[in-house]
Scaffold this motif. Structure first.
Motif, PDB file in Angstrom:
ATOM      1  N   LYS A  91       0.834  -1.184   0.000  1.00 60.73           N
ATOM      2  CA  LYS A  91       0.000   0.000   0.000  1.00 60.73           C
ATOM      3  C   LYS A  91       0.879   1.247   0.000  1.00 60.73           C
ATOM      4  O   LYS A  91       2.046   1.125   0.348  1.00 60.73           O
ATOM      5  CB  LYS A  91      -0.956  -0.013   1.189  1.00 60.73           C
ATOM      6  CG  LYS A  91      -0.250   0.105   2.554  1.00 60.73           C
ATOM      7  CD  LYS A  91      -1.237   0.263   3.650  1.00 60.73           C
ATOM      8  CE  LYS A  91      -1.557   1.722   3.894  1.00 60.73           C
ATOM      9  NZ  LYS A  91      -0.693   2.366   4.885  1.00 60.73           N
TER      10      LYS A  91
ATOM     11  N   HIS B 213      -1.702  -5.365   5.391  1.00 55.90           N
ATOM     12  CA  HIS B 213      -1.074  -6.264   6.373  1.00 55.90           C
ATOM     13  C   HIS B 213      -2.012  -6.591   7.537  1.00 55.90           C
ATOM     14  O   HIS B 213      -1.802  -7.571   8.233  1.00 55.90           O
ATOM     15  CB  HIS B 213       0.279  -5.732   6.837  1.00 55.90           C
ATOM     16  CG  HIS B 213       0.213  -4.632   7.849  1.00 55.90           C
ATOM     17  ND1 HIS B 213      -0.045  -3.333   7.512  1.00 55.90           N
ATOM     18  CD2 HIS B 213       0.364  -4.639   9.201  1.00 55.90           C
ATOM     19  CE1 HIS B 213      -0.027  -2.592   8.609  1.00 55.90           C
ATOM     20  NE2 HIS B 213       0.211  -3.357   9.656  1.00 55.90           N
ATOM     21  N   TYR B 214      -3.075  -5.792   7.729  1.00 51.90           N
ATOM     22  CA  TYR B 214      -4.024  -6.151   8.795  1.00 51.90           C
ATOM     23  C   TYR B 214      -4.684  -7.492   8.530  1.00 51.90           C
ATOM     24  O   TYR B 214      -5.042  -8.206   9.452  1.00 51.90           O
ATOM     25  CB  TYR B 214      -5.065  -5.039   8.992  1.00 51.90           C
ATOM     26  CG  TYR B 214      -4.615  -4.081  10.077  1.00 51.90           C
ATOM     27  CD1 TYR B 214      -3.494  -3.290   9.875  1.00 51.90           C
ATOM     28  CD2 TYR B 214      -5.263  -4.012  11.305  1.00 51.90           C
ATOM     29  CE1 TYR B 214      -3.037  -2.454  10.862  1.00 51.90           C
ATOM     30  CE2 TYR B 214      -4.805  -3.172  12.303  1.00 51.90           C
ATOM     31  CZ  TYR B 214      -3.695  -2.396  12.079  1.00 51.90           C
ATOM     32  OH  TYR B 214      -3.232  -1.583  13.077  1.00 51.90           O
TER      33      TYR B 214
ATOM     34  N   LYS C 276      -2.967 -10.390  10.161  1.00 54.16           N
ATOM     35  CA  LYS C 276      -2.901 -10.495  11.625  1.00 54.16           C
ATOM     36  C   LYS C 276      -3.739 -11.675  12.101  1.00 54.16           C
ATOM     37  O   LYS C 276      -4.845 -11.889  11.631  1.00 54.16           O
ATOM     38  CB  LYS C 276      -3.389  -9.193  12.272  1.00 54.16           C
ATOM     39  CG  LYS C 276      -2.421  -8.023  12.039  1.00 54.16           C
ATOM     40  CD  LYS C 276      -2.812  -6.820  12.863  1.00 54.16           C
ATOM     41  CE  LYS C 276      -2.047  -5.569  12.474  1.00 54.16           C
ATOM     42  NZ  LYS C 276      -0.726  -5.421  13.087  1.00 54.16           N
TER      43      LYS C 276
ATOM     44  N   GLU D 278      -3.130   4.640  17.870  1.00 55.83           N
ATOM     45  CA  GLU D 278      -1.668   4.562  17.904  1.00 55.83           C
ATOM     46  C   GLU D 278      -1.130   5.643  18.826  1.00 55.83           C
ATOM     47  O   GLU D 278      -1.697   6.730  18.904  1.00 55.83           O
ATOM     48  CB  GLU D 278      -1.091   4.794  16.505  1.00 55.83           C
ATOM     49  CG  GLU D 278      -1.481   3.731  15.509  1.00 55.83           C
ATOM     50  CD  GLU D 278      -0.678   3.883  14.231  1.00 55.83           C
ATOM     51  OE1 GLU D 278       0.324   3.174  14.097  1.00 55.83           O
ATOM     52  OE2 GLU D 278      -1.042   4.720  13.396  1.00 55.83           O
TER      53      GLU D 278
ATOM     54  N   ARG E 102       7.799  10.074   8.662  1.00 53.43           N
ATOM     55  CA  ARG E 102       7.032   9.904   7.427  1.00 53.43           C
ATOM     56  C   ARG E 102       6.177  11.122   7.088  1.00 53.43           C
ATOM     57  O   ARG E 102       5.189  10.999   6.370  1.00 53.43           O
ATOM     58  CB  ARG E 102       6.140   8.680   7.563  1.00 53.43           C
ATOM     59  CG  ARG E 102       6.911   7.398   7.742  1.00 53.43           C
ATOM     60  CD  ARG E 102       6.013   6.326   8.301  1.00 53.43           C
ATOM     61  NE  ARG E 102       5.119   5.764   7.314  1.00 53.43           N
ATOM     62  CZ  ARG E 102       3.830   5.486   7.531  1.00 53.43           C
ATOM     63  NH1 ARG E 102       3.274   5.776   8.688  1.00 53.43           N
ATOM     64  NH2 ARG E 102       3.100   4.940   6.598  1.00 53.43           N
TER      65      ARG E 102
ATOM     66  N   ASP F  68      -4.594   6.580   4.941  1.00 53.28           N
ATOM     67  CA  ASP F  68      -3.527   5.741   5.477  1.00 53.28           C
ATOM     68  C   ASP F  68      -4.090   4.521   6.212  1.00 53.28           C
ATOM     69  O   ASP F  68      -3.510   3.438   6.159  1.00 53.28           O
ATOM     70  CB  ASP F  68      -2.665   6.588   6.432  1.00 53.28           C
ATOM     71  CG  ASP F  68      -1.437   5.846   6.938  1.00 53.28           C
ATOM     72  OD1 ASP F  68      -0.705   5.297   6.095  1.00 53.28           O
ATOM     73  OD2 ASP F  68      -1.222   5.802   8.166  1.00 53.28           O
TER      74      ASP F  68
ATOM     75  N   HIS G 217      -7.124  -0.712   6.144  1.00 55.49           N
ATOM     76  CA  HIS G 217      -7.231  -1.561   7.335  1.00 55.49           C
ATOM     77  C   HIS G 217      -8.620  -1.521   7.969  1.00 55.49           C
ATOM     78  O   HIS G 217      -9.186  -2.542   8.337  1.00 55.49           O
ATOM     79  CB  HIS G 217      -6.202  -1.157   8.390  1.00 55.49           C
ATOM     80  CG  HIS G 217      -4.805  -1.011   7.859  1.00 55.49           C
ATOM     81  ND1 HIS G 217      -4.297  -1.837   6.893  1.00 55.49           N
ATOM     82  CD2 HIS G 217      -3.814  -0.137   8.168  1.00 55.49           C
ATOM     83  CE1 HIS G 217      -3.042  -1.481   6.638  1.00 55.49           C
ATOM     84  NE2 HIS G 217      -2.731  -0.450   7.389  1.00 55.49           N
TER      85      HIS G 217
ATOM     86  N   LYS H  98      -3.448   9.013  15.415  1.00 53.13           N
ATOM     87  CA  LYS H  98      -2.069   9.005  15.915  1.00 53.13           C
ATOM     88  C   LYS H  98      -2.031   9.860  17.177  1.00 53.13           C
ATOM     89  O   LYS H  98      -2.854  10.747  17.365  1.00 53.13           O
ATOM     90  CB  LYS H  98      -1.140   9.604  14.865  1.00 53.13           C
ATOM     91  CG  LYS H  98      -1.165   8.823  13.549  1.00 53.13           C
ATOM     92  CD  LYS H  98       0.211   8.377  13.136  1.00 53.13           C
ATOM     93  CE  LYS H  98       0.220   7.653  11.810  1.00 53.13           C
ATOM     94  NZ  LYS H  98       0.600   6.241  11.917  1.00 53.13           N
TER      95      LYS H  98
ATOM     96  N   LYS I  11      -1.713   2.148  22.217  1.00 56.64           N
ATOM     97  CA  LYS I  11      -1.634   1.459  20.926  1.00 56.64           C
ATOM     98  C   LYS I  11      -2.544   0.248  21.023  1.00 56.64           C
ATOM     99  O   LYS I  11      -2.300  -0.667  21.808  1.00 56.64           O
ATOM    100  CB  LYS I  11      -0.192   1.012  20.683  1.00 56.64           C
ATOM    101  CG  LYS I  11      -0.010  -0.046  19.598  1.00 56.64           C
ATOM    102  CD  LYS I  11      -0.037   0.543  18.223  1.00 56.64           C
ATOM    103  CE  LYS I  11       0.120  -0.525  17.143  1.00 56.64           C
ATOM    104  NZ  LYS I  11      -0.255  -0.030  15.820  1.00 56.64           N
TER     105      LYS I  11
HETATM  106  C1  BG6 Z   1       0.377   1.291   8.244  1.00 54.06           C
HETATM  107  C2  BG6 Z   1       0.231   2.784   8.274  1.00 54.06           C
HETATM  108  O1  BG6 Z   1      -0.327   0.755   7.156  1.00 54.06           O
HETATM  109  O2  BG6 Z   1      -0.113   0.740   9.449  1.00 54.06           O
HETATM  110  C3  BG6 Z   1       0.928   3.373   9.471  1.00 54.06           C
HETATM  111  O3  BG6 Z   1       0.762   3.339   7.091  1.00 54.06           O
HETATM  112  C4  BG6 Z   1       0.502   2.678  10.742  1.00 54.06           C
HETATM  113  O4  BG6 Z   1       0.698   4.768   9.559  1.00 54.06           O
HETATM  114  C5  BG6 Z   1       0.583   1.159  10.601  1.00 54.06           C
HETATM  115  O5  BG6 Z   1       1.348   3.110  11.784  1.00 54.06           O
HETATM  116  C6  BG6 Z   1      -0.002   0.453  11.804  1.00 54.06           C
HETATM  117  O6  BG6 Z   1       0.239  -0.926  11.698  1.00 54.06           O
HETATM  118  P1  BG6 Z   1       0.337  -1.863  12.977  1.00 54.06           P
HETATM  119  O7  BG6 Z   1       0.484  -3.238  12.430  1.00 54.06           O
HETATM  120  O8  BG6 Z   1       1.522  -1.389  13.760  1.00 54.06           O
HETATM  121  O9  BG6 Z   1      -0.934  -1.649  13.758  1.00 54.06           O
END
Ligand code: BG6
Length: 493
Positions: free
Chosen positions: A152, A182-183, A186, A220, A227, A239, A244, A345, A350
């Motif tokens: 992405k 990537h979510y 998980k 987060e 970035r 983002d 996600h 953010k 987190k």
């Molecule tokens: C990414 C975003 O796709 O996911 C980031 O670009 C974010 O901004 C991150 O921090 C969060 O991923 P994870 O796996 O740490 O929750």
């Protein structure tokens, strides 16, 4: 365990993602026997580097980020032998021809049947040129399969994503394209299906008769870190929201697939995206979506700068670092159930959590019906993994007192925080040709269409942007949005 026999081409091999996620993921797969000896990795980036230097980079990355340590010298040496590096100018097809020659040598050396997996950890504007040069450089003519994994962001909005997709499609077929979210890799996101479809407790209740609302939080503590340049053009909606959050929402809301197979699951997910109620007007967006930006604040006693003071961020930026939205899935199952989603953010913790709030029983046996705490099912995705349910039970020693109690399954307490990383699963799946947990073009385009409507209302004017102190839970307006409906955000922990 099937091994993943292929040459892996890592475009962007000197970048942050490779260092933090991709090298460690490959190492874990190797250590667990999911990569046998018949694989090779070619690191590709512009900067010159010898194979030795590249292997040193990989070694350092594993030392720092891997869940397995690289202190077994014998294992490390065997693993490292599979890594080579080539400096490549992405715009020059000659380099790709040379890469093709190198690939044939690697095939012979490691006994690989011509399978090629191209991993593009690059800026999206390079996806097209790289695809064309892979084709023109002869890399797609080997005997085995060819797949491309794309990081992405897949575009910036629907038109740019469409353009990107058209370019990639000139070279790769849809089933050869693995778009990463990537979510979806998980553990607990994949577990949503199991919790839903393997439990008599939940599936019969999984609808608007019994569920009052759904809350999805991705919070987060970090700010934009280094970035700022990317993020200031993107913002939280693009983002995290387009990908996600909407992906998690589809996993919660989708109908049972006819089989537990990639295409069937993706068919159901895209139906959810198609059922999302589009905000009709800009006013509608402003009522149902709150956006915020962190201002100066503090966290655990430490003073934090505001977003506008961060490196590479426009000092007058109106980019959102937070958003919360009320979303409806207009289909038979979910009619009338609000899905509240929020991400930001510089929030206090987190966490990624899904809360399913059930309707109260309507019983007046224990005081007014609204006195009862509703039943909750909470799915904790990260960093803690597990689920818990909140139910009502008799308060010990009292006659009619009721108290909420929690029953908890803590997955991460059992096996520690050492569950497979999302990237391990995804790389392994791509190498085996399983695209279940990658996003298909129709999902991506539907998600962009939904998000673009919000972004375009925001572009008209920015007076609704709320500032929240870094380290707080975001704008109060997001709390008011739920309060108006008679709900509240359940505290995350
Ligand atoms: C990414 C975003 O796709 O996911 C980031 O670009 C974010 O901004 C991150 O921090 C969060 O991923 P994870 O796996 O740490 O929750």
């Amino acid at each position: 365990l099937a091994s993943a026999s292929a040459v892996f081409y890592l475009f962007g091999a000197t970048g942050d993602l490779a260092r933090r996620k991709l090298f460690p993921a490959l190492f874990s797969l190797y250590k667990e026997g999911k990569l046998a000896e018949d694989f090779a990795v070619v690191g590709l980036a512009r900067r010159p580097r010898t194979d030795e230097q590249f292997r040193d980079d990989v070694y350092e990355s594993i030392g720092e980020f891997s869940r397995y340590k690289s202190d077994d010298a014998e294992l490390w040496n065997r693993f490292a032998e599979h890594f080579v590096y080539m400096s490549l100018d992405i715009n020059n097809v000659e380099g790709f021809r040379e890469l093709d020659r190198l690939s044939s040598q690697l095939d012979a050396k490691f006994n690989i049947p011509g399978n090629r997996l191209f991993y593009l950890a690059l800026a999206p504007e390079l996806f097209g040129p790289v695809s064309f040069n892979l084709r023109d450089g002869g890399l797609l003519e080997s005997k085995g399969w060819h797949r491309v994994v794309i990081e992405k962001p897949f575009g910036y909005d629907l038109p740019s994503a469409q353009k990107l997709n058209d370019q990639i499609n000139q070279v790769f077929r849809e089933e050869e394209i693995y778009r990463i979210d990537h979510y979806l890799g998980k553990e607990m996101v994949q577990n949503i299906e199991v919790i839903r479809f393997a439990n008599a407790f939940f599936e019969p209740l999984w609808n608007n008769k019994h569920i009052a609302n759904v809350q999805i939080t991705l919070s987060e503590t970090v700010g934009v870190e280094e970035r700022g340049g990317y993020y200031d053009k993107s913002g939280a909606l693009r983002d995290m929201g387009q990908n996600h959050m909407l992906q998690m929402l589809t996993m919660i809301a989708m109908e049972p697939p006819s089989r537990l197979q990639g295409e069937d699951i993706r068919d159901e997910k895209v139906k959810v995206l198609r059922s999302l109620r589009q905000y009709a007007t800009s006013e509608d967006v402003r009522t149902n979506v709150t956006r915020g930006q962190y201002a100066e604040g503090s966290w655990r006693g430490k003073a934090l700068p505001g977003y506008r003071q961060e490196d590479s961020v426009n000092p007058e930026s109106v980019t959102e670092t937070y958003f919360a939205a009320k979303v409806f899935v207009d289909n038979f199952r979910w009619a009338g159930v609000p899905f509240y989603i929020r991400t930001g953010k510089r929030l206090p913790v987190k966490t990624t959590e899904v809360v399913i709030e059930f309707k109260n029983t309507g019983s007046v046996l224990f005081g007014q019906r609204h006195d009862l705490t509703p039943n909750l099912l909470v799915i904790r995705v990260n960093p803690m993994e597990g689920i818990y349910i909140k139910i009502n039970a008799k308060e010990p020693g009292s006659d009619t007192g009721v108290q909420p109690v929690a029953m908890e399954f803590c997955q991460s307490c059992k096996i520690g925080l050492n569950t497979p990383e999302a990237y391990e699963r995804l790389i392994y799946d791509a190498a085996r040709g399983d695209s279940t947990y990658f996003t298909r073009w129709d999902e991506v385009s539907q998600a962009w269409a939904f998000v673009d409507r919000i972004a375009s209302a925001w572009r008209e004017e920015s007076s609704d942007l709320q500032f929240y102190p870094a380290g707080s839970w975001g704008p109060e307006k997001a709390d008011e949005m739920l309060a108006k409906d008679g709900y509240r955000w359940w505290p995350v922990n």
